[in-house]
Motif scaffolding. Sequence first.
Motif, PDB file in Angstrom:
ATOM      1  N   ALA A   1      79.188  27.233   7.215  1.00 35.74           N
ATOM      2  CA  ALA A   1      79.136  27.471   5.767  1.00 35.74           C
ATOM      3  C   ALA A   1      80.287  26.716   5.087  1.00 35.74           C
ATOM      4  O   ALA A   1      81.390  26.633   5.635  1.00 35.74           O
ATOM      5  CB  ALA A   1      79.267  28.959   5.482  1.00 35.74           C
ATOM      6  N   PRO A   2      80.026  26.138   3.912  1.00 28.51           N
ATOM      7  CA  PRO A   2      81.087  25.405   3.209  1.00 28.51           C
ATOM      8  C   PRO A   2      82.303  26.275   2.909  1.00 28.51           C
ATOM      9  O   PRO A   2      83.434  25.785   2.932  1.00 28.51           O
ATOM     10  CB  PRO A   2      80.409  24.945   1.917  1.00 28.51           C
ATOM     11  N   GLU A   3      82.097  27.565   2.661  1.00 29.77           N
ATOM     12  CA  GLU A   3      83.217  28.455   2.365  1.00 29.77           C
ATOM     13  C   GLU A   3      84.129  28.616   3.583  1.00 29.77           C
ATOM     14  O   GLU A   3      85.348  28.645   3.457  1.00 29.77           O
ATOM     15  CB  GLU A   3      82.711  29.832   1.919  1.00 29.77           C
ATOM     16  N   GLU A   4      83.519  28.720   4.783  1.00 27.63           N
ATOM     17  CA  GLU A   4      84.306  28.850   6.007  1.00 27.63           C
ATOM     18  C   GLU A   4      85.124  27.588   6.267  1.00 27.63           C
ATOM     19  O   GLU A   4      86.278  27.658   6.675  1.00 27.63           O
ATOM     20  CB  GLU A   4      83.396  29.153   7.190  1.00 27.63           C
ATOM     21  N   PHE A   5      84.505  26.435   6.030  1.00 23.67           N
ATOM     22  CA  PHE A   5      85.206  25.173   6.219  1.00 23.67           C
ATOM     23  C   PHE A   5      86.384  25.063   5.247  1.00 23.67           C
ATOM     24  O   PHE A   5      87.492  24.701   5.645  1.00 23.67           O
ATOM     25  CB  PHE A   5      84.235  23.993   6.027  1.00 23.67           C
ATOM     26  N   LYS A   6      86.154  25.400   3.980  1.00 21.26           N
ATOM     27  CA  LYS A   6      87.226  25.324   2.988  1.00 21.26           C
ATOM     28  C   LYS A   6      88.353  26.298   3.313  1.00 21.26           C
ATOM     29  O   LYS A   6      89.524  25.982   3.106  1.00 21.26           O
ATOM     30  CB  LYS A   6      86.678  25.586   1.590  1.00 21.26           C
ATOM     31  N   THR A   7      88.010  27.461   3.842  1.00 21.74           N
ATOM     32  CA  THR A   7      89.032  28.429   4.235  1.00 21.74           C
ATOM     33  C   THR A   7      89.872  27.885   5.387  1.00 21.74           C
ATOM     34  O   THR A   7      91.100  28.003   5.381  1.00 21.74           O
ATOM     35  CB  THR A   7      88.371  29.762   4.643  1.00 21.74           C
ATOM     36  N   SER A   8      89.229  27.249   6.364  1.00 17.29           N
ATOM     37  CA  SER A   8      89.953  26.677   7.505  1.00 17.29           C
ATOM     38  C   SER A   8      90.892  25.560   7.056  1.00 17.29           C
ATOM     39  O   SER A   8      92.062  25.524   7.450  1.00 17.29           O
ATOM     40  CB  SER A   8      88.976  26.127   8.547  1.00 17.29           C
ATOM     41  N   ILE A   9      90.383  24.665   6.234  1.00 18.13           N
ATOM     42  CA  ILE A   9      91.214  23.565   5.747  1.00 18.13           C
ATOM     43  C   ILE A   9      92.325  24.112   4.848  1.00 18.13           C
ATOM     44  O   ILE A   9      93.449  23.609   4.864  1.00 18.13           O
ATOM     45  CB  ILE A   9      90.352  22.519   4.996  1.00 18.13           C
ATOM     46  N   GLY A  10      92.027  25.149   4.081  1.00 17.71           N
ATOM     47  CA  GLY A  10      93.048  25.781   3.239  1.00 17.71           C
ATOM     48  C   GLY A  10      94.184  26.354   4.068  1.00 17.71           C
ATOM     49  O   GLY A  10      95.361  26.258   3.669  1.00 17.71           O
ATOM     50  N   ARG A  11      93.875  26.939   5.229  1.00 17.32           N
ATOM     51  CA  ARG A  11      94.922  27.459   6.115  1.00 17.32           C
ATOM     52  C   ARG A  11      95.799  26.337   6.660  1.00 17.32           C
ATOM     53  O   ARG A  11      97.017  26.467   6.744  1.00 17.32           O
ATOM     54  CB  ARG A  11      94.301  28.239   7.267  1.00 17.32           C
ATOM     55  N   VAL A  12      95.177  25.230   7.039  1.00 19.22           N
ATOM     56  CA  VAL A  12      95.944  24.086   7.536  1.00 19.22           C
ATOM     57  C   VAL A  12      96.829  23.531   6.420  1.00 19.22           C
ATOM     58  O   VAL A  12      98.015  23.237   6.633  1.00 19.22           O
ATOM     59  CB  VAL A  12      95.006  22.991   8.094  1.00 19.22           C
ATOM     60  N   ASN A  13      96.263  23.391   5.214  1.00 23.72           N
ATOM     61  CA  ASN A  13      97.036  22.881   4.084  1.00 23.72           C
ATOM     62  C   ASN A  13      98.198  23.811   3.738  1.00 23.72           C
ATOM     63  O   ASN A  13      99.285  23.353   3.368  1.00 23.72           O
ATOM     64  CB  ASN A  13      96.146  22.658   2.861  1.00 23.72           C
ATOM     65  N   ALA A  14      97.998  25.123   3.855  1.00 21.85           N
ATOM     66  CA  ALA A  14      99.078  26.075   3.575  1.00 21.85           C
ATOM     67  C   ALA A  14     100.207  25.918   4.590  1.00 21.85           C
ATOM     68  O   ALA A  14     101.393  25.964   4.220  1.00 21.85           O
ATOM     69  CB  ALA A  14      98.536  27.499   3.592  1.00 21.85           C
ATOM     70  N   CYS A  15      99.855  25.708   5.831  1.00 25.87           N
ATOM     71  CA  CYS A  15     100.875  25.491   6.867  1.00 25.87           C
ATOM     72  C   CYS A  15     101.652  24.208   6.588  1.00 25.87           C
ATOM     73  O   CYS A  15     102.883  24.171   6.715  1.00 25.87           O
ATOM     74  CB  CYS A  15     100.206  25.430   8.233  1.00 25.87           C
ATOM     75  N   LEU A  16     100.948  23.156   6.182  1.00 23.00           N
ATOM     76  CA  LEU A  16     101.614  21.893   5.857  1.00 23.00           C
ATOM     77  C   LEU A  16     102.488  22.028   4.618  1.00 23.00           C
ATOM     78  O   LEU A  16     103.595  21.481   4.569  1.00 23.00           O
ATOM     79  CB  LEU A  16     100.572  20.786   5.655  1.00 23.00           C
ATOM     80  N   ARG A  17     101.998  22.745   3.600  1.00 23.81           N
ATOM     81  CA  ARG A  17     102.771  22.944   2.374  1.00 23.81           C
ATOM     82  C   ARG A  17     104.079  23.682   2.662  1.00 23.81           C
ATOM     83  O   ARG A  17     105.097  23.437   2.036  1.00 23.81           O
ATOM     84  CB  ARG A  17     101.943  23.741   1.373  1.00 23.81           C
ATOM     85  N   LYS A  18     104.013  24.579   3.621  1.00 25.50           N
ATOM     86  CA  LYS A  18     105.188  25.375   3.972  1.00 25.50           C
ATOM     87  C   LYS A  18     106.216  24.542   4.752  1.00 25.50           C
ATOM     88  O   LYS A  18     107.420  24.684   4.537  1.00 25.50           O
ATOM     89  CB  LYS A  18     104.740  26.573   4.797  1.00 25.50           C
ATOM     90  N   ASN A  19     105.764  23.687   5.654  1.00 28.23           N
ATOM     91  CA  ASN A  19     106.665  23.000   6.582  1.00 28.23           C
ATOM     92  C   ASN A  19     107.076  21.590   6.180  1.00 28.23           C
ATOM     93  O   ASN A  19     108.182  21.169   6.489  1.00 28.23           O
ATOM     94  CB  ASN A  19     106.040  22.954   7.974  1.00 28.23           C
ATOM     95  N   LEU A  20     106.223  20.844   5.519  1.00 37.46           N
ATOM     96  CA  LEU A  20     106.534  19.446   5.255  1.00 37.46           C
ATOM     97  C   LEU A  20     107.686  19.205   4.275  1.00 37.46           C
ATOM     98  O   LEU A  20     108.428  18.246   4.474  1.00 37.46           O
ATOM     99  CB  LEU A  20     105.285  18.694   4.801  1.00 37.46           C
ATOM    100  N   PRO A  21     107.887  19.993   3.233  1.00 29.74           N
ATOM    101  CA  PRO A  21     109.051  19.733   2.384  1.00 29.74           C
ATOM    102  C   PRO A  21     110.373  19.808   3.149  1.00 29.74           C
ATOM    103  O   PRO A  21     111.286  19.014   2.901  1.00 29.74           O
ATOM    104  CB  PRO A  21     108.973  20.820   1.311  1.00 29.74           C
ATOM    105  N   VAL A  22     110.464  20.721   4.099  1.00 35.21           N
ATOM    106  CA  VAL A  22     111.670  20.821   4.921  1.00 35.21           C
ATOM    107  C   VAL A  22     111.804  19.566   5.781  1.00 35.21           C
ATOM    108  O   VAL A  22     112.900  19.007   5.916  1.00 35.21           O
ATOM    109  CB  VAL A  22     111.607  22.095   5.797  1.00 35.21           C
ATOM    110  N   ASN A  23     110.691  19.092   6.336  1.00 34.86           N
ATOM    111  CA  ASN A  23     110.713  17.879   7.155  1.00 34.86           C
ATOM    112  C   ASN A  23     111.162  16.673   6.341  1.00 34.86           C
ATOM    113  O   ASN A  23     111.930  15.843   6.825  1.00 34.86           O
ATOM    114  CB  ASN A  23     109.336  17.612   7.758  1.00 34.86           C
ATOM    115  N   VAL A  24     110.681  16.566   5.102  1.00 38.11           N
ATOM    116  CA  VAL A  24     111.033  15.415   4.252  1.00 38.11           C
ATOM    117  C   VAL A  24     112.519  15.456   3.908  1.00 38.11           C
ATOM    118  O   VAL A  24     113.203  14.425   3.934  1.00 38.11           O
ATOM    119  CB  VAL A  24     110.151  15.384   2.984  1.00 38.11           C
TER     120      VAL A  24
END
Length: 143
Positions: free
Chosen positions: A73-96
Amino acid sequence: MSVLLPNMADFDTIYELEEEEEESEPVVRSQELPRPRDAPDPVAVRGAGHITVFGLSNKFDTEFPSVLTGKVAPEEFKTSIGRVNACLRKNLPVNVKWLLCGCLCCCCTLGCSLWPVVCLNKRTRRSIQKLLEWENNRLYHKV
């Protein structure tokens, strides 16, 4: 069935002798066995961000790939990608921030100031891998 090796000149040749006494069932060769269903090609989701730190994009596009139509389902896919994006949003500013600091101090520390960035990047990749494994076990392996 027995094997006969007549002499050393014909050592590489194997002769099969048929025994008339036994009538056994036909042997099924491995080529005759049904093949397992071929697995479909994996779906690759490319990074859509503008910043890449050591090969790790800062976000992924939530647009639903047409290959997954009818499977997820498109909603499940968007939720999965949203979780990955949230993890990246949390960690990448510190990395930069650590990358910029490491680049400024690189000459003084002979490159050792870049190690925190490498370690943080590995930690981010590991957390995303765990997240994706959890998603695969929970949702996508059933499909």
